[in-house]
Design an enzyme around this catalytic site. Structure first.
Site, PDB file in Angstrom:
ATOM      1  N   THR A   1       0.797  -1.222   0.000  1.00  0.00           N
ATOM      2  CA  THR A   1       0.000   0.000   0.000  1.00  0.00           C
ATOM      3  C   THR A   1       0.831   1.274   0.000  1.00  0.00           C
ATOM      4  OG1 THR A   1      -0.171  -0.044   2.413  1.00  0.00           O
ATOM      5  CG2 THR A   1      -1.923  -1.109   1.172  1.00  0.00           C
TER       6      THR A   1
ATOM      7  N   ARG B   1       2.274  16.309  10.399  1.00  0.00           N
ATOM      8  CA  ARG B   1       3.157  16.896   9.389  1.00  0.00           C
ATOM      9  C   ARG B   1       3.929  18.085   9.947  1.00  0.00           C
ATOM     10  NH1 ARG B   1      -1.249  15.384   4.730  1.00  0.00           N
ATOM     11  NH2 ARG B   1      -0.340  13.319   4.335  1.00  0.00           N
TER      12      ARG B   1
ATOM     13  N   ARG C   1      38.700  24.604  11.531  1.00  0.00           N
ATOM     14  CA  ARG C   1      39.490  23.960  10.491  1.00  0.00           C
ATOM     15  C   ARG C   1      40.368  24.971   9.751  1.00  0.00           C
ATOM     16  NH1 ARG C   1      42.105  19.499   8.614  1.00  0.00           N
ATOM     17  NH2 ARG C   1      41.710  19.103   6.389  1.00  0.00           N
TER      18      ARG C   1
ATOM     19  N   GLY D   1      33.905  17.971   4.652  1.00  0.00           N
ATOM     20  CA  GLY D   1      34.750  17.175   3.763  1.00  0.00           C
ATOM     21  C   GLY D   1      34.801  15.719   4.192  1.00  0.00           C
TER      22      GLY D   1
ATOM     23  N   GLU E   1       5.190  10.231   6.891  1.00  0.00           N
ATOM     24  CA  GLU E   1       4.061  11.168   7.032  1.00  0.00           C
ATOM     25  C   GLU E   1       3.627  11.712   5.670  1.00  0.00           C
ATOM     26  OE1 GLU E   1       2.499  11.194   9.607  1.00  0.00           O
ATOM     27  OE2 GLU E   1       3.899  10.681  11.210  1.00  0.00           O
TER      28      GLU E   1
END
Length: 421
Positions: free
Chosen positions: A140, A260, A285, A356, A380
């Site tokens: 379904t 929802r 970084r 990365g 949903e």
């Protein structure tokens, strides 16, 4: 890695935020960073399970009874507060924001008799009576009006036979909400008729007698199991038929706007977590002798990500407010579910790219957010289902789906929406 979090403090011009809501949001944020995120980072994986200790702490915070009336021990709050909390919990682990929905009385709270509510809802609030919903079937998918699992009356019982799919938490819950066909549909245009809802109580950690199941392997949404179930003569007391026989499809439809909005909140929480982790990583970084936060391309990407998250959040606030005011918003609920879930996949993917190679490892939470965000486009109601609902509203198209939504709204709020026939 935690970047400063101030986006939730912005854009309060519509008056959505009271002091109580700010406290609820900030408390949920603190709970998530202190209790949820470390557990998720340690346990997320195919064999990881949300610890009972964390569930007890959630119950202590009232998170299983956010929308349950105070007379039963709940917080008595609305969809707005429910989604505020869900967004923060999903920032740590979407599965925790989802297990929160296994409280609240589930799909069937308003369909329960007053006696059943008095018996069961206080246990729900305490986290002692959590639900698993069994709707979909192998054939379904989103077409829930076509379910074929059968329930036949036998004396004081109903006997269920058939298969169910995608039943998350079926083994860990305390009761299951199962939708089964008790009569054939009168016509192809009324396939939704003849479906009934049953509450099946069971021991936690086991399946009900007459039900067997197998674990479905997933790429995410870890912390609990999702099962395929086989009902083979499972007996359910007649008193555990919920709502009117043959009209359970309206119970499903009645809760879709809140469901929802809740999915949108989870998607936003995932995107917020990825955004924060990407921001922190850019500040830490170093490449080519300087922090990557100094590279304009990455700075602009981060700005775009933050704008998308905030746009989804503001739409969610609007939809939650409409729900709490009792105004019809099936179109807008589909819009926020569509927009937020599509946004979350983009933002989490962009965050992973910013990290990365590090982002493609399980050493950072962004890969979990990315995997889980992909699911928000499916459950949903898929993105394609949401686009159908939105376009049908815009084009003035009517039909059985619209009629069902009208009937569900009438049952939920007691009067018809403007223009309903």
């Amino acid at each position: 890695m935690n970047a400063p979090h101030d986006s939730a403090h912005s854009a309060d011009g519509r008056g959505y935020f009271t002091e109580e809501r700010i406290m609820i949001r900030d408390s949920a944020r603190d709970f998530t960073m202190r209790e949820v995120l470390p557990v998720a980072n340690a346990l997320d994986g195919p064999d990881g399970q949300i610890p009972m200790e964390l569930r007890r702490k959630m119950a202590d915070m009232g998170y299983f009874g956010v929308t349950i009336p105070e007379e039963y021990g709940g917080l008595g709050l609305g969809c707005f507060e429910y989604c505020l909390i869900a967004e923060q919990l999903a920032r740590g682990w979407m599965s925790v924001a989802s297990i929160m929905a296994r409280g609240q009385g589930g799909w069937i709270r308003r369909a329960m008799s007053p006696e059943m509510q008095a018996e069961y809802l206080p246990r729900v609030v305490r986290g002692e009576y959590l639900n698993a919903s069994s709707l979909s079937e192998p054939g379904t998918g989103s077409d829930l009006a076509s379910i074929s699992c059968r329930a036949v009356r036998d004396g004081d019982d109903w006997v269920l036979t058939g298969s169910k799919y995608w039943c998350t938490f079926a083994d860990g819950c305390d009761y299951m909400t199962v939708f089964a066909r008790t009569a054939p549909p009168p016509s192809s245009s009324k396939r939704w008729m003849g479906i009934s809802c049953f509450m099946i109580e069971k021991p936690r950690g086991e399946l009900p007698k007459g039900v067997s199941g197998s674990k479905i392997p997933k790429i995410g949404y870890f912390g609990w199991n999702t099962l395929e179930l086989s009902f083979d003569g499972c007996r359910v007391p007649a008193s555990h038929l919920i709502g009117e026989e043959g009209k359970a499809f309206l119970i499903m439809a009645k809760g879709l706007e809140t469901a929802r909005a809740h999915t949108a909140a989870r998607a936003i929480g995932l995107a917020q977590g990825a955004l924060e982790d990407a921001t922190a990583y850019m500040l830490e970084r170093t490449q080519f002798g300087r922090p990557i936060a100094e590279f304009q391309g990455l700075r602009f990407k981060l700005a775009e990500m933050a704008s998308q998250v905030e746009a989804a959040r503001q739409l969610m606030y609007f939809v939650c407010n409409e729900i709490d005011q009792g105004r019809r918003c099936d179109k807008e609920a589909s819009m926020v579910k569509l927009f937020a879930s599509e946004m979350a996949e983009r933002v989490t993917s962009d965050a992973l790219q910013i990290l990365g190679g590090a982002g493609y490892t399980t050493l950072h939470a962004v890969e979990r957010h990315w995997r889980d965000a992909r699911l928000t486009k499916i459950f949903e109601g898929t993105s394609q289902i949401q686009m159908r609902i939105i376009s049908d509203n815009l084009l003035g198209k009517s039909g059985v789906d619209r009629w069902i939504a009208d009937q569900a709204f009438e049952q939920a709020w007691g009067d018809k929406p403007e223009g309903a026939e």
